[in-house]
Write a protein that holds these residues in place. Structure first.
Motif, PDB file in Angstrom:
ATOM      1  N   GLY A   1      25.566  66.435 -22.587  1.00  0.00           N
ATOM      2  CA  GLY A   1      25.300  66.720 -21.179  1.00  0.00           C
ATOM      3  C   GLY A   1      23.869  67.106 -20.893  1.00  0.00           C
TER       4      GLY A   1
ATOM      5  N   ASP B   1      29.471  53.913 -17.200  1.00  0.00           N
ATOM      6  CA  ASP B   1      28.390  54.889 -17.107  1.00  0.00           C
ATOM      7  C   ASP B   1      27.968  55.329 -18.511  1.00  0.00           C
TER       8      ASP B   1
ATOM      9  N   LYS C   1      19.933  64.084 -20.626  1.00  0.00           N
ATOM     10  CA  LYS C   1      19.124  63.551 -19.541  1.00  0.00           C
ATOM     11  C   LYS C   1      18.090  64.566 -19.059  1.00  0.00           C
TER      12      LYS C   1
ATOM     13  N   ALA D   1      20.282  71.231 -11.686  1.00  0.00           N
ATOM     14  CA  ALA D   1      20.794  70.887 -13.016  1.00  0.00           C
ATOM     15  C   ALA D   1      20.286  71.857 -14.068  1.00  0.00           C
TER      16      ALA D   1
ATOM     17  N   ASP E   1      26.093  63.830 -13.324  1.00  0.00           N
ATOM     18  CA  ASP E   1      25.456  64.762 -14.260  1.00  0.00           C
ATOM     19  C   ASP E   1      25.610  66.204 -13.793  1.00  0.00           C
TER      20      ASP E   1
ATOM     21  N   MET F   1      26.175  57.797 -19.671  1.00  0.00           N
ATOM     22  CA  MET F   1      26.283  59.218 -19.983  1.00  0.00           C
ATOM     23  C   MET F   1      27.732  59.647 -20.169  1.00  0.00           C
TER      24      MET F   1
ATOM     25  N   VAL G   1      18.582  62.692 -12.517  1.00  0.00           N
ATOM     26  CA  VAL G   1      19.874  63.382 -12.530  1.00  0.00           C
ATOM     27  C   VAL G   1      20.644  63.045 -11.260  1.00  0.00           C
TER      28      VAL G   1
END
Length: 288
Positions: A193, A67, A196, A23, A137, A69, A133
């Motif tokens: 984005g 969700d 997290k 990520a 994500d 996010m 994550v």
């Protein structure tokens, strides 16, 4: 407390740690370019506003069972598109961002309060949770890593003119309104984005700080962007490994690593601060 290298190696074999590393690598490809855009358009307040909008989206997600996010991404995208018409003047955008911050945080707090939803989960994202994550994500960050550099390369001349001078870009046939709206939506989605990874309060480590260092090293829009991506990769991976070795929270370590690099770069002898917002009398910067 520090871990032995063998222990760090064992941690790197764990799936959550590998997802976190991937990520951060994906974020380093796309998000520093967003930082270049933020600095170039002089829209610093936007990232603060989008942090609050993301919190509101998270609250909506927790209330509806969706969700959080994804709800944050949707809220930020809509907010970015909504304020785009106000970007014609810096003053109008700054005022709108202040209003948006106030309304978003008030709505989020009210929603969490009257719904009885546990607010700790929403506010936990203010500090980041990189080891949590998941696949969604990674998909979002992967899309950003492809779309942001792709759009930049595809419309690099138009973006260069827009960042240099809005009126000149308009006179040169650049679709200023549409391009500004698209960039604002990308900025908004990128901030959501990255929440997290470092938390809403520390998202600058992935976006703005690499761009600030790159401005000192680059001499054109293209070189500044390449420097920003390179610095992002070095900072993200170095900071993450350092956090694992020291057994410290990754978010603050990433910020301190990026900030230290920015300070180090600004201590170098000045050659030429790459700037595409130079005075009108200067020659246009190259985008090649």
């Amino acid at each position: 407390m520090t871990l032995a290298l063998a222990d760090v190696g064992a941690l790197l074999e764990l799936a959550p740690v590998q997802r976190a590393g991937l990520a951060l690598w994906l974020a380093a490809v796309g998000l520093p370019v967003i930082g270049v855009i933020i600095v170039g358009l002089d829209i610093m307040p936007v990232r603060f506003a989008m942090m609050h909008v993301a919190l509101f989206g998270i609250a909506v997600g927790m209330l509806t069972g969706l969700d959080p996010m994804l709800c944050a991404l949707a809220a930020c995208a809509l907010a970015g598109a909504g304020v785009a018409p106000l970007a014609a003047t810096p003053g109008g955008l700054s005022g709108a961002m202040g209003l948006l911050m106030s309304l978003s945080i008030a709505a989020a707090l009210l929603l969490l309060s009257v719904s009885g939803v546990n607010a700790s989960g929403a506010f936990a994202l203010l500090w980041g949770s990189i080891l949590s994550v998941g696949t969604p994500d990674l998909i979002v960050l992967g899309i950003l890593a492809a779309v942001v550099p792709g759009l930049f390369w595809w419309r690099r001349r138009d973006i260069g003119l827009l960042l240099y001078d809005r009126e000149l870009a308009h006179c040169s046939g650049v679709p200023v309104r549409a391009l500004t709206a698209a960039l604002l939506v990308l900025v908004a989605i990128a901030v959501a984005g990255a929440i997290k990874l470092t938390g809403a309060l520390l998202v600058d480590a992935l976006t703005l700080l690499p761009a600030l260092a790159a401005r000192r090293l680059g001499s054109s829009l293209k070189s500044i962007t390449l420097w920003a991506v390179g610095i992002g990769v070095v900072v993200n991976l170095t900071g993450f490994l350092l956090a694992l070795w020291l057994d410290w929270p990754p978010g603050p370590v990433l910020v301190l690593t990026a900030g230290s690099l920015v300070l180090a770069v600004h201590c170098l002898p000045e050659r030429r601060i790459g700037s595409w917002r130079a005075p009108a009398s200067a020659s246009l910067p190259s985008s090649h």
